[in-house]
Design a protein around this motif. Structure first.
Motif, PDB file in Angstrom:
ATOM      1  N   GLY A  66      34.559  27.243   1.616  1.00  0.00           N
ATOM      2  CA  GLY A  66      33.029  26.434   1.465  1.00  0.00           C
ATOM      3  C   GLY A  66      32.863  25.159   1.678  1.00  0.00           C
ATOM      4  O   GLY A  66      34.248  24.104   2.260  1.00  0.00           O
ATOM      5  N   ALA A  67      31.823  24.442   2.889  1.00  0.00           N
ATOM      6  CA  ALA A  67      31.525  23.406   3.134  1.00  0.00           C
ATOM      7  C   ALA A  67      30.355  22.806   1.284  1.00  0.00           C
ATOM      8  O   ALA A  67      29.086  22.544   1.430  1.00  0.00           O
ATOM      9  CB  ALA A  67      30.850  23.330   4.187  1.00  0.00           C
ATOM     10  N   TYR A  68      30.991  22.076   0.946  1.00  0.00           N
ATOM     11  CA  TYR A  68      30.250  21.211  -0.289  1.00  0.00           C
ATOM     12  C   TYR A  68      29.702  20.243   0.077  1.00  0.00           C
ATOM     13  O   TYR A  68      30.178  19.047   0.096  1.00  0.00           O
ATOM     14  CB  TYR A  68      31.024  21.752  -1.266  1.00  0.00           C
ATOM     15  N   THR A  69      28.226  20.095  -0.664  1.00  0.00           N
ATOM     16  CA  THR A  69      27.604  19.025   0.065  1.00  0.00           C
ATOM     17  C   THR A  69      27.556  17.875  -0.818  1.00  0.00           C
ATOM     18  O   THR A  69      26.460  17.425  -1.383  1.00  0.00           O
ATOM     19  CB  THR A  69      26.141  19.043   0.712  1.00  0.00           C
ATOM     20  N   SER A  70      27.441  18.426  -2.893  1.00  0.00           N
ATOM     21  CA  SER A  70      27.644  17.999  -3.621  1.00  0.00           C
ATOM     22  C   SER A  70      27.653  18.340  -5.083  1.00  0.00           C
ATOM     23  O   SER A  70      28.196  19.521  -5.232  1.00  0.00           O
ATOM     24  CB  SER A  70      25.385  17.690  -4.055  1.00  0.00           C
ATOM     25  N   ALA A  71      28.002  17.496  -6.349  1.00  0.00           N
ATOM     26  CA  ALA A  71      28.655  18.384  -7.619  1.00  0.00           C
ATOM     27  C   ALA A  71      27.352  17.406  -8.583  1.00  0.00           C
ATOM     28  O   ALA A  71      27.114  16.862  -8.225  1.00  0.00           O
ATOM     29  CB  ALA A  71      29.920  17.645  -7.742  1.00  0.00           C
ATOM     30  N   GLN A  72      27.147  18.494  -9.351  1.00  0.00           N
ATOM     31  CA  GLN A  72      26.967  18.230 -10.622  1.00  0.00           C
ATOM     32  C   GLN A  72      26.930  18.714 -11.832  1.00  0.00           C
ATOM     33  O   GLN A  72      27.227  20.174 -11.084  1.00  0.00           O
ATOM     34  CB  GLN A  72      24.416  18.236 -10.112  1.00  0.00           C
ATOM     35  N   PHE A  73      27.038  18.149 -13.314  1.00  0.00           N
ATOM     36  CA  PHE A  73      27.427  19.319 -14.248  1.00  0.00           C
ATOM     37  C   PHE A  73      26.407  19.405 -14.548  1.00  0.00           C
ATOM     38  O   PHE A  73      24.937  18.659 -15.217  1.00  0.00           O
ATOM     39  CB  PHE A  73      28.125  18.244 -15.171  1.00  0.00           C
ATOM     40  N   SER A  74      26.168  20.719 -15.196  1.00  0.00           N
ATOM     41  CA  SER A  74      24.797  21.299 -15.962  1.00  0.00           C
ATOM     42  C   SER A  74      24.600  20.729 -17.567  1.00  0.00           C
ATOM     43  O   SER A  74      26.066  20.904 -18.372  1.00  0.00           O
ATOM     44  CB  SER A  74      25.095  22.805 -15.919  1.00  0.00           C
ATOM     45  N   PRO A  75      23.523  20.027 -18.173  1.00  0.00           N
ATOM     46  CA  PRO A  75      23.503  20.171 -19.127  1.00  0.00           C
ATOM     47  C   PRO A  75      23.507  21.767 -20.107  1.00  0.00           C
ATOM     48  O   PRO A  75      23.682  21.127 -21.597  1.00  0.00           O
ATOM     49  CB  PRO A  75      22.191  19.748 -19.460  1.00  0.00           C
ATOM     50  N   TYR A  76      23.176  22.324 -19.610  1.00  0.00           N
ATOM     51  CA  TYR A  76      23.492  23.904 -20.293  1.00  0.00           C
ATOM     52  C   TYR A  76      24.206  24.487 -20.310  1.00  0.00           C
ATOM     53  O   TYR A  76      24.816  24.852 -21.670  1.00  0.00           O
ATOM     54  CB  TYR A  76      22.503  24.739 -19.000  1.00  0.00           C
ATOM     55  N   ASP A  77      25.432  24.283 -19.466  1.00  0.00           N
ATOM     56  CA  ASP A  77      27.283  25.307 -19.687  1.00  0.00           C
ATOM     57  C   ASP A  77      27.592  23.881 -19.747  1.00  0.00           C
ATOM     58  O   ASP A  77      28.775  24.549 -19.490  1.00  0.00           O
ATOM     59  CB  ASP A  77      26.730  26.274 -19.028  1.00  0.00           C
TER      60      ASP A  77
ATOM     61  N   GLY B 279      18.904  22.772 -17.098  1.00  0.00           N
ATOM     62  CA  GLY B 279      19.624  22.822 -17.202  1.00  0.00           C
ATOM     63  C   GLY B 279      18.727  23.451 -15.992  1.00  0.00           C
ATOM     64  O   GLY B 279      19.920  24.487 -14.987  1.00  0.00           O
ATOM     65  N   ASP B 280      17.342  23.946 -14.992  1.00  0.00           N
ATOM     66  CA  ASP B 280      17.254  24.579 -14.014  1.00  0.00           C
ATOM     67  C   ASP B 280      17.652  23.693 -13.291  1.00  0.00           C
ATOM     68  O   ASP B 280      17.736  22.180 -13.099  1.00  0.00           O
ATOM     69  CB  ASP B 280      15.446  24.896 -14.550  1.00  0.00           C
ATOM     70  N   LEU B 281      17.982  24.184 -12.072  1.00  0.00           N
ATOM     71  CA  LEU B 281      18.531  24.033 -10.997  1.00  0.00           C
ATOM     72  C   LEU B 281      17.362  23.503  -9.635  1.00  0.00           C
ATOM     73  O   LEU B 281      16.571  24.408  -9.729  1.00  0.00           O
ATOM     74  CB  LEU B 281      19.521  23.547 -10.007  1.00  0.00           C
ATOM     75  N   TYR B 282      16.948  21.615  -9.603  1.00  0.00           N
ATOM     76  CA  TYR B 282      16.414  21.219  -7.919  1.00  0.00           C
ATOM     77  C   TYR B 282      17.411  20.921  -7.445  1.00  0.00           C
ATOM     78  O   TYR B 282      17.514  20.401  -6.926  1.00  0.00           O
ATOM     79  CB  TYR B 282      15.630  20.192  -8.575  1.00  0.00           C
ATOM     80  N   VAL B 283      17.033  22.077  -6.168  1.00  0.00           N
ATOM     81  CA  VAL B 283      17.969  22.243  -4.447  1.00  0.00           C
ATOM     82  C   VAL B 283      17.004  21.552  -3.466  1.00  0.00           C
ATOM     83  O   VAL B 283      16.199  22.021  -3.160  1.00  0.00           O
ATOM     84  CB  VAL B 283      18.466  23.551  -4.574  1.00  0.00           C
ATOM     85  N   SER B 284      17.790  20.700  -2.730  1.00  0.00           N
ATOM     86  CA  SER B 284      17.141  20.529  -1.460  1.00  0.00           C
ATOM     87  C   SER B 284      17.641  21.469   0.031  1.00  0.00           C
ATOM     88  O   SER B 284      18.553  21.391   0.051  1.00  0.00           O
ATOM     89  CB  SER B 284      17.095  18.995  -0.860  1.00  0.00           C
TER      90      SER B 284
ATOM     91  N   GLU C  13      20.376  30.301 -15.829  1.00  0.00           N
ATOM     92  CA  GLU C  13      21.077  31.422 -15.007  1.00  0.00           C
ATOM     93  C   GLU C  13      21.411  32.056 -13.904  1.00  0.00           C
ATOM     94  O   GLU C  13      21.468  33.144 -13.779  1.00  0.00           O
ATOM     95  CB  GLU C  13      19.809  32.611 -15.907  1.00  0.00           C
ATOM     96  N   GLY C  14      21.012  31.604 -12.910  1.00  0.00           N
ATOM     97  CA  GLY C  14      20.682  31.943 -11.529  1.00  0.00           C
ATOM     98  C   GLY C  14      19.427  33.280 -11.184  1.00  0.00           C
ATOM     99  O   GLY C  14      19.799  33.922 -10.442  1.00  0.00           O
ATOM    100  N   GLY C  15      18.621  33.817 -12.153  1.00  0.00           N
ATOM    101  CA  GLY C  15      18.293  34.660 -11.738  1.00  0.00           C
ATOM    102  C   GLY C  15      17.174  35.164 -11.050  1.00  0.00           C
ATOM    103  O   GLY C  15      16.314  36.464 -10.592  1.00  0.00           O
ATOM    104  N   GLY C  16      16.380  33.664 -10.421  1.00  0.00           N
ATOM    105  CA  GLY C  16      15.115  33.212 -10.049  1.00  0.00           C
ATOM    106  C   GLY C  16      15.005  31.997  -9.521  1.00  0.00           C
ATOM    107  O   GLY C  16      15.261  31.104  -9.801  1.00  0.00           O
ATOM    108  N   ALA C  17      14.191  32.094  -8.066  1.00  0.00           N
ATOM    109  CA  ALA C  17      13.797  30.849  -6.914  1.00  0.00           C
ATOM    110  C   ALA C  17      12.621  30.839  -6.545  1.00  0.00           C
ATOM    111  O   ALA C  17      12.384  31.940  -5.936  1.00  0.00           O
ATOM    112  CB  ALA C  17      15.279  31.481  -6.098  1.00  0.00           C
ATOM    113  N   THR C  18      12.324  29.378  -7.226  1.00  0.00           N
ATOM    114  CA  THR C  18      10.619  29.202  -6.877  1.00  0.00           C
ATOM    115  C   THR C  18      10.333  28.146  -5.735  1.00  0.00           C
ATOM    116  O   THR C  18      11.221  27.002  -5.815  1.00  0.00           O
ATOM    117  CB  THR C  18       9.973  28.437  -7.969  1.00  0.00           C
ATOM    118  N   VAL C  19       9.656  28.258  -4.692  1.00  0.00           N
ATOM    119  CA  VAL C  19       9.714  27.442  -3.465  1.00  0.00           C
ATOM    120  C   VAL C  19       8.819  25.840  -4.411  1.00  0.00           C
ATOM    121  O   VAL C  19       7.441  26.327  -4.059  1.00  0.00           O
ATOM    122  CB  VAL C  19       9.227  27.902  -2.429  1.00  0.00           C
ATOM    123  N   LEU C  20       9.336  25.016  -4.145  1.00  0.00           N
ATOM    124  CA  LEU C  20       8.511  24.280  -4.872  1.00  0.00           C
ATOM    125  C   LEU C  20       7.659  23.047  -4.158  1.00  0.00           C
ATOM    126  O   LEU C  20       6.429  22.670  -3.790  1.00  0.00           O
ATOM    127  CB  LEU C  20       9.218  23.252  -6.038  1.00  0.00           C
TER     128      LEU C  20
END
Length: 339
Positions: A107-118, A165-170, A190-197
């Motif tokens: 991995g080349a990890y660029t960010s870290a966040q704790f989920s409010p869902y799990d 708990g949905d993720l918003y990603v740059s 749940e990681g099942g779907g992604a939408t471009v905003l």
């Protein structure tokens, strides 16, 4: 010179692209007295501790993604750490000690966040276009999301979690033929779907909800601007506009954090400083290192203590990777904790 595996070479190539995309450490002093005079008051940060040194294999170190866990430990990632070196670090800021929370050969990890869902720790892997998660203590690694979104791979940089708990990603994709391909992407919890905003963005980097979760702030590195996406109750976009143009000189816009009063803390790539704005775009302050600090050239991100005002900023350069602290303008909330 140490011989590197094909996997290591591919990761290094991705890191090179990442540096060009804005998580690197260019040298120079783009600020100076003229810039400070128009940037509100100056806040002097103080050194807490050194966490990393420059890695021989990658030629640099780059700290990112500071986030406080429920146990009070501060989690930091080293984007350019090679295989076998700490990639995710847990820091006890009171004792000024650190230990490895996670490492791997990929991995080349660029960010870290704790989920409010799990409650798990989520990491964005820029090099492989993935979001992975760990148990709070660092074990049980899982791939949360990978693959293409609307027919194109991602280069995920920063993460912001919605209240459910949905993720918003740059998605900090670069230029092709002079056309910008960056995006803001929402991934369901749940990681099942992604939408471009939002799309056709100029290397989006920082991303954070505003204080009321009504919309998203995101920075575009190669345009030095912060834009605002207003969202509806279902996370859909109702409007988008350029909110702040950052006068950074040679420096460029990196990660974003937001405090309880809605103030924005904008990290700077290419300058060891942060610009602080209110939600109306007024420049309130510039967070600077002491003049004696040398060899530190990038202030990527910040975490403000939840419910307190002590802020911890990740700073890197040829001198190594460091934590610096300063007093924030308001208390820390989820939006000022990682990303």
């Amino acid at each position: 010179m140490q011989r590197l595996s094909a996997r290591s070479l591919s990761v290094l190539a991705a890191i090179g692209a990442l540096i060009l995309a804005g998580c690197g450490t260019e040298s120079g002093d783009p600020g100076g007295e003229a810039a400070s005079a128009s940037a509100g008051r100056t806040i002097r940060a103080q050194k807490v501790m050194q966490l990393t040194q420059v890695h021989d294999e990658t030629g640099m170190t780059l700290l990112e993604g500071p986030v406080f866990g429920e146990d009070g430990g501060l989690i930091v990632v080293d984007v350019t750490a090679p295989e076998g070196e700490p990639k995710v670090i847990r820091v006890d800021v009171a004792k000024k000690t650190s230990r490895t929370l996670h490492t791997d050969g990929r991995g080349a990890y660029t960010s870290a966040q704790f989920s409010p869902y799990d409650g798990r720790l989520y990491l964005s892997d820029f090099a492989h276009g993935e979001i992975v998660s760990l148990a709070p203590g660092g074990g049980d690694p899982r791939t949360f999301f990978s693959g293409e979104v609307d027919g194109a791979p991602m280069n995920p940089d920063d993460i912001a979690f919605g209240q459910e708990g949905d993720l918003y990603v740059s998605d900090s994709r670069g230029l092709t033929g002079g056309k910008a391909h960056g995006r803001v992407v929402r991934i369901d919890r749940e990681g099942g779907g992604a939408t471009v905003l939002a799309e056709d963005l100029a290397a989006p980097n920082g991303i954070s909800f505003d204080a009321d979760y009504r919309g998203l702030w995101f920075s575009e590195l190669t345009e030095n601007r912060i834009s605002y996406l207003r969202l509806d109750e279902k996370g859909g976009v109702t409007s988008r506009h350029t909110a702040i143009r950052v006068d950074g000189g040679l420096a460029q816009t990196d990660s974003i954090a937001v405090d309880a009063d809605g103030n924005l803390y904008q990290g700077l790539h290419g300058r060891a400083a942060m610009a602080v704005y209110d939600r109306h775009g007024e420049r309130l302050a510039t967070v600077e290192l002491p003049s004696r600090a040398e060899g530190l050239e990038s202030a990527t991100n910040v975490a403000i203590t939840p419910g307190g005002t002590k802020a911890y900023m990740t700073v890197s350069g040829p001198a190594g990777g460091y934590l610096y602290s300063f007093d924030a303008l308001a208390e820390g909330v989820r939006q000022s904790n990682g990303g």
